[in-house]
Write a protein that holds these residues in place. Sequence first.
Motif, short mmCIF file in Angstrom:
data_model
loop_
_atom_site.label_atom_id
_atom_site.label_comp_id
_atom_site.label_asym_id
_atom_site.label_seq_id
_atom_site.Cartn_x
_atom_site.Cartn_y
_atom_site.Cartn_z
N THR A 140 0.86 -1.18 0.00
CA THR A 140 0.00 0.00 0.00
C THR A 140 0.90 1.24 0.00
OG1 THR A 140 -0.26 -0.11 2.38
CG2 THR A 140 -1.99 -1.07 1.10
N LEU A 141 0.64 2.12 -0.95
CA LEU A 141 1.47 3.32 -1.12
C LEU A 141 0.96 4.45 -0.23
CD1 LEU A 141 1.84 3.27 -5.02
CD2 LEU A 141 3.33 2.24 -3.28
N PRO A 142 1.82 5.42 0.07
CA PRO A 142 1.37 6.54 0.91
C PRO A 142 0.13 7.20 0.32
CG PRO A 142 3.74 6.61 0.65
CD PRO A 142 3.24 5.53 -0.27
N LEU A 143 -0.85 7.44 1.17
CA LEU A 143 -2.07 8.14 0.73
C LEU A 143 -2.69 8.83 1.94
CD1 LEU A 143 -4.32 8.87 -1.24
CD2 LEU A 143 -5.34 6.64 -0.85
N PHE A 144 -2.69 10.16 1.89
CA PHE A 144 -3.36 10.95 2.92
C PHE A 144 -3.71 12.29 2.28
CE2 PHE A 144 1.25 10.74 3.55
CZ PHE A 144 1.65 12.06 3.41
N ALA A 145 -4.64 13.00 2.94
CA ALA A 145 -5.26 14.15 2.29
C ALA A 145 -4.26 15.21 1.80
CB ALA A 145 -6.30 14.77 3.20
N ASP A 146 -3.20 15.49 2.57
CA ASP A 146 -2.32 16.57 2.09
C ASP A 146 -1.03 16.06 1.44
OD1 ASP A 146 -1.04 15.92 4.39
OD2 ASP A 146 -1.24 17.89 5.37
N LEU A 147 -1.05 14.84 0.92
CA LEU A 147 0.07 14.35 0.12
C LEU A 147 0.09 15.15 -1.19
CD1 LEU A 147 2.34 12.19 -0.17
CD2 LEU A 147 0.66 10.71 -1.26
#
Length: 369
Positions: free
Chosen positions: A346-353
Amino acid sequence: MNKKIIQVTKTSLPPIEGYIEQLKEIWESAWISNMGPKHNELQTKLKEYLHVPHLSLFSNGHMALELLIQAMGLTGEIITTPFTFASTTHAIVRNGCVPVFCDIKKEDYTIDAGKIENLITPRTSAILPVHVYGNICDVEKIEQIAQKYHLKVLYDAAHTFGEEYRGKGIGSYGDAAMFSFHATKVFHTIEGGAIAYKEEWIGRKLYQLKNFGIKDAETVDGIGANAKMNEFQAIMGLCNLKYIDAEIEKRRSIADRYFRNLNGVKGIVLNRVREEVKSNYAYFPVLFDPELFGHNRDDVYERLKKQNIYARKYFYPLTNEYDCYRGRFDSEKTPVAREVSHQILTLPLFADLKFEDVDRICSIILEGR
Ligand SMILES: *Cc1c(COP(=O)(O)O)cnc(C)c1O
């Protein structure tokens, strides 16, 4: 080398002023736990937001699930999958029940409903599937099987906050569903969780079990635990709820950016949102087929790590391979789950990426092919 550290997720926090405003109200009332006004307000608002018939809040998602199994009076065997977080399997075992592991589907990593019937025995009491990464299980088929064999259906919906399927809240499928509001999830209350449930009696049981089994001042008729959500958690939820739609929209645009960079690459399989699903874009799992891609998942993981980017082998190992269960289960019996657990990242994923970080992550993945 770029020194910036990018974790797989980053907690979204609301503007601090709003939280402080609510803190002042807590100070004035001096009511900080035990189903206070903020707890009740959040419960009502979430019930509406999630489009579920009833909702009960908890200190965290795991205790919610553990107490749900107890509340439903489940015994014997529970059919579930090993491609999940520790919580799902532990909740079954800690209730004295036996998890019976069904394999998953290669397409969306949820339980392979076509393999459930073969696993049913006279001791089976329930099915506990997981909406993995926000992918919705085959709820219709699971419902059919459950009716035919008189089994309960409890969903681990920890990944599916706010999702809808065929216009219905995802928590309205099955007898009940558990949501997690942990800091790493799409919506959080620091720690926290909830059970959405269909019938009122489940709610009465849950209410008692999260408060020591107390029925009234002089009656304790359940062997309960303590799993109440406190007021500080509740106001974090109330603040976060104001921004949740914008958060999910940002996640959607980031997932879309990944998709554009990686779609069509030989040996890379991306997760697709099924039709009739309103997704929350909780995770961005990528499956690497080592034969076709030329590198295996662990190579990609290490290559990213060298650049300070921390993707996650989620879920690896399978729960039926955990040290604490050694000798009790056999992951050879869930070969698809086993293979996927070795190929997925799972790759980095968050709202302010940032989009530029997404592009950089993708070029690191693609370089040296
Ligand atoms: C996060 C999670 C849980 C547990 O939730 P907590 O709120 O952290 O206790 C259970 N199942 C799955 C699949 C999860 O991702």
